[in-house]
Write a protein that holds these residues in place. Sequence first.
Motif, PDB file in Angstrom:
ATOM      1  N   ALA A  89       0.838  -1.211   0.000  1.00  0.00           N
ATOM      2  CA  ALA A  89       0.000   0.000   0.000  1.00  0.00           C
ATOM      3  C   ALA A  89       0.870   1.258   0.000  1.00  0.00           C
ATOM      4  O   ALA A  89       0.570   2.250  -0.716  1.00  0.00           O
ATOM      5  CB  ALA A  89      -0.914  -0.013   1.216  1.00  0.00           C
ATOM      6  N   SER A  90       1.948   1.242   0.763  1.00  0.00           N
ATOM      7  CA  SER A  90       2.852   2.397   0.777  1.00  0.00           C
ATOM      8  C   SER A  90       3.492   2.603  -0.580  1.00  0.00           C
ATOM      9  O   SER A  90       3.651   3.750  -1.050  1.00  0.00           O
ATOM     10  CB  SER A  90       3.934   2.190   1.839  1.00  0.00           C
ATOM     11  N   LEU A  91       3.831   1.515  -1.245  1.00  0.00           N
ATOM     12  CA  LEU A  91       4.417   1.622  -2.576  1.00  0.00           C
ATOM     13  C   LEU A  91       3.410   2.230  -3.556  1.00  0.00           C
ATOM     14  O   LEU A  91       3.768   3.096  -4.372  1.00  0.00           O
ATOM     15  CB  LEU A  91       4.883   0.253  -3.049  1.00  0.00           C
ATOM     16  N   ALA A  92       2.185   1.776  -3.488  1.00  0.00           N
ATOM     17  CA  ALA A  92       1.171   2.332  -4.393  1.00  0.00           C
ATOM     18  C   ALA A  92       0.976   3.822  -4.159  1.00  0.00           C
ATOM     19  O   ALA A  92       0.780   4.608  -5.108  1.00  0.00           O
ATOM     20  CB  ALA A  92      -0.138   1.569  -4.199  1.00  0.00           C
ATOM     21  N   THR A 103      11.179  17.495  -7.980  1.00  0.00           N
ATOM     22  CA  THR A 103      10.067  16.796  -7.318  1.00  0.00           C
ATOM     23  C   THR A 103       9.901  15.379  -7.869  1.00  0.00           C
ATOM     24  O   THR A 103       9.649  14.431  -7.131  1.00  0.00           O
ATOM     25  CB  THR A 103       8.775  17.587  -7.500  1.00  0.00           C
ATOM     26  N   VAL A 104      10.037  15.244  -9.183  1.00  0.00           N
ATOM     27  CA  VAL A 104       9.902  13.911  -9.794  1.00  0.00           C
ATOM     28  C   VAL A 104      11.019  12.985  -9.319  1.00  0.00           C
ATOM     29  O   VAL A 104      10.805  11.800  -9.034  1.00  0.00           O
ATOM     30  CB  VAL A 104       9.894  14.035 -11.329  1.00  0.00           C
ATOM     31  N   GLN A 107      10.571   9.549  -7.400  1.00  0.00           N
ATOM     32  CA  GLN A 107      11.129   8.281  -7.874  1.00  0.00           C
ATOM     33  C   GLN A 107      11.938   7.574  -6.777  1.00  0.00           C
ATOM     34  O   GLN A 107      11.885   6.346  -6.624  1.00  0.00           O
ATOM     35  CB  GLN A 107      12.027   8.542  -9.084  1.00  0.00           C
ATOM     36  N   ALA A 108      12.655   8.370  -5.997  1.00  0.00           N
ATOM     37  CA  ALA A 108      13.406   7.791  -4.882  1.00  0.00           C
ATOM     38  C   ALA A 108      12.462   7.170  -3.854  1.00  0.00           C
ATOM     39  O   ALA A 108      12.746   6.110  -3.282  1.00  0.00           O
ATOM     40  CB  ALA A 108      14.280   8.850  -4.235  1.00  0.00           C
ATOM     41  N   ASN A 109      11.347   7.845  -3.593  1.00  0.00           N
ATOM     42  CA  ASN A 109      10.365   7.275  -2.654  1.00  0.00           C
ATOM     43  C   ASN A 109       9.808   5.954  -3.166  1.00  0.00           C
ATOM     44  O   ASN A 109       9.584   5.017  -2.395  1.00  0.00           O
ATOM     45  CB  ASN A 109       9.244   8.277  -2.423  1.00  0.00           C
ATOM     46  N   VAL A 110       9.583   5.901  -4.454  1.00  0.00           N
ATOM     47  CA  VAL A 110       9.097   4.642  -5.035  1.00  0.00           C
ATOM     48  C   VAL A 110      10.126   3.545  -4.898  1.00  0.00           C
ATOM     49  O   VAL A 110       9.812   2.402  -4.518  1.00  0.00           O
ATOM     50  CB  VAL A 110       8.712   4.868  -6.510  1.00  0.00           C
ATOM     51  N   ASP A 111      11.380   3.867  -5.200  1.00  0.00           N
ATOM     52  CA  ASP A 111      12.442   2.848  -5.084  1.00  0.00           C
ATOM     53  C   ASP A 111      12.590   2.369  -3.648  1.00  0.00           C
ATOM     54  O   ASP A 111      12.787   1.177  -3.402  1.00  0.00           O
ATOM     55  CB  ASP A 111      13.765   3.438  -5.580  1.00  0.00           C
ATOM     56  N   GLY A 126       1.715   6.811  -6.954  1.00  0.00           N
ATOM     57  CA  GLY A 126       0.703   7.791  -7.374  1.00  0.00           C
ATOM     58  C   GLY A 126       1.243   9.212  -7.307  1.00  0.00           C
ATOM     59  O   GLY A 126       1.006  10.036  -8.214  1.00  0.00           O
ATOM     60  N   THR A 127       1.940   9.513  -6.252  1.00  0.00           N
ATOM     61  CA  THR A 127       2.539  10.840  -6.122  1.00  0.00           C
ATOM     62  C   THR A 127       3.543  11.099  -7.233  1.00  0.00           C
ATOM     63  O   THR A 127       3.604  12.203  -7.804  1.00  0.00           O
ATOM     64  CB  THR A 127       3.213  10.971  -4.750  1.00  0.00           C
ATOM     65  N   LEU A 128       4.316  10.124  -7.561  1.00  0.00           N
ATOM     66  CA  LEU A 128       5.289  10.271  -8.637  1.00  0.00           C
ATOM     67  C   LEU A 128       4.597  10.505  -9.974  1.00  0.00           C
ATOM     68  O   LEU A 128       5.042  11.348 -10.782  1.00  0.00           O
ATOM     69  CB  LEU A 128       6.174   9.032  -8.693  1.00  0.00           C
ATOM     70  N   ALA A 129       3.535   9.804 -10.216  1.00  0.00           N
ATOM     71  CA  ALA A 129       2.810   9.993 -11.474  1.00  0.00           C
ATOM     72  C   ALA A 129       2.258  11.410 -11.586  1.00  0.00           C
ATOM     73  O   ALA A 129       2.304  12.040 -12.659  1.00  0.00           O
ATOM     74  CB  ALA A 129       1.694   8.961 -11.586  1.00  0.00           C
TER      75      ALA A 129
END
Length: 530
Positions: free
Chosen positions: A150-153, A203-204, A208-212, A157-160
């Motif tokens: 859920a955290s990854l999703a 910001t992107v 992306q780092a948060n996603v990784d 979303g924020t990255l998108a």
Amino acid sequence: MPILTHSPLAARHAQSGAIRGWTLATVLLAALAAGAGIGWWGKGQSSAAAAAGTPASGASAPGAPGQGGPGGPGSRRFGGANRIQPVSVQAVRKQDIRVMVSAVGTFAAANTTIVRPQVSGVLQALQFTEGQQVKAGQQLAQIDPRALQASLAQVEGTLARDKANLDNARIDLARYRELLSKDAIAKQQLDTQEALVRQLEGTVKAGQANVDSARLQLSYTKVSAPIPGRVGLKQADLGNVVSPGDSAGIVTITQTRPIALVFSVPSSQLPQINAKLRAKQPLMVEALDRNGNKFLARGQVATADNAIDLSTDTIKLKALFANSDDNLYPNQAVSVRLQLDTQSDSMAVPQAAVLRGSQGFYVYVVSAENVVSTRVVKPGAADGDWVAVEGQLEVGEKVVIDGVDRLRDGAKVEVIAADPRQRQGATGGGRRRGGGSGAPGAASGAGPGAAPAMPGASAPRGERSGKAAAGASAPRTAVAAAAGGDERPAWLDRLPPEVQEKFMKMNKEEREAWIAQRRAERAKREAAGN
């Protein structure tokens, strides 16, 4: 003429007198028979002892003519001049002797790690078997991943969203540049748009780092082996909530292929060890169980420590063992034998043959005439049951390895098998009734060197009556002579090994009682047979 009356009282007096007379005669006859039996038994013992080359028991007493006191030429304990001592021998041979250094060591794992989870969660699955070998990267456990999914999703979303804003800002920047070329907008507006694009690009990248990071945390829900090795017992059960702070973790892995053995040897051996290591010559190490009896594995020295232990004047060595069968365990204490060198084609004798006396080290050599002589030797390196020696020995000469405690230089000996199970009569072959066929002296004991029969053994029917009387009424001194005190009776070699061992462990009184019991049993059997 007086009248004789036959009263019942007179008849009873007459009958009583007759019974007393008969009883007295019976006692006298029994005493004579017992005396004859004792004399016959003593004569038989003397004859058997003479046939065996052994002095009679009565002749071995201290002070007897021609015998001497204890420790003299005729001493019973140390063997008289005519006594043939049974010994076991082994031939001198030439062989390679390994120069070994003995030590005590402990096995240690090449690497040890505690597998702990890197994220908190409920333990859903254990994907290993306790005690199995695992590879590096192999999955061992599964932690509930739903919260991290859920955290990854969320960060995805924020990255998108940030990527969409960046794309829109880039489009506006391109439009502003075209308008500025037509002098339709101010230069300040273009600069502001360029700054906005760079801001959204940052910001992107953060998104992306948060996603990784979220994906990495999610991957930690699959617990993998960091090193290859053997897993131990599980430390967490299914359904437990595990976290990185757990001290015991989920399981421990020890790398035991190869496994290391650490042991210490005297520092005086260090020059020879270093010379071998520098020359890349293998230094073989044997690991045995703690008692040094059972061989476990063979390895090779890998390195030596960088300092000598001053308290023990030893140097630590580390040897590596393949341990492909997982027979060796970390923290296992073993006996160690380090092979420093090999002495090729050395004169060797069994270690049991080397004795030490006032003249130094020596061995007993048995000649072709079965006479022993002493040879002074200088022992060297020992390898197992054999030791290298220097001295006046020839290959093939036979040295005494058993029975040396009663030998003297020039004594006459009889060579017997070293293994009691291989000695004559050890298989239980007894005499045959009526003097059946067999090897001369094997059954009757009449041959040269034959030993007297075991007390209580069956004898031919013609000899039963005399021997039964002798066995039943033999005096205590005769039984003690047959018991042999500290000596090993020659007839004992005819019994099974377990009976021999039991008899030799008895003291003198127990031996006397044992022999008397055997004779009583033999007398009963012979009486029943008659």
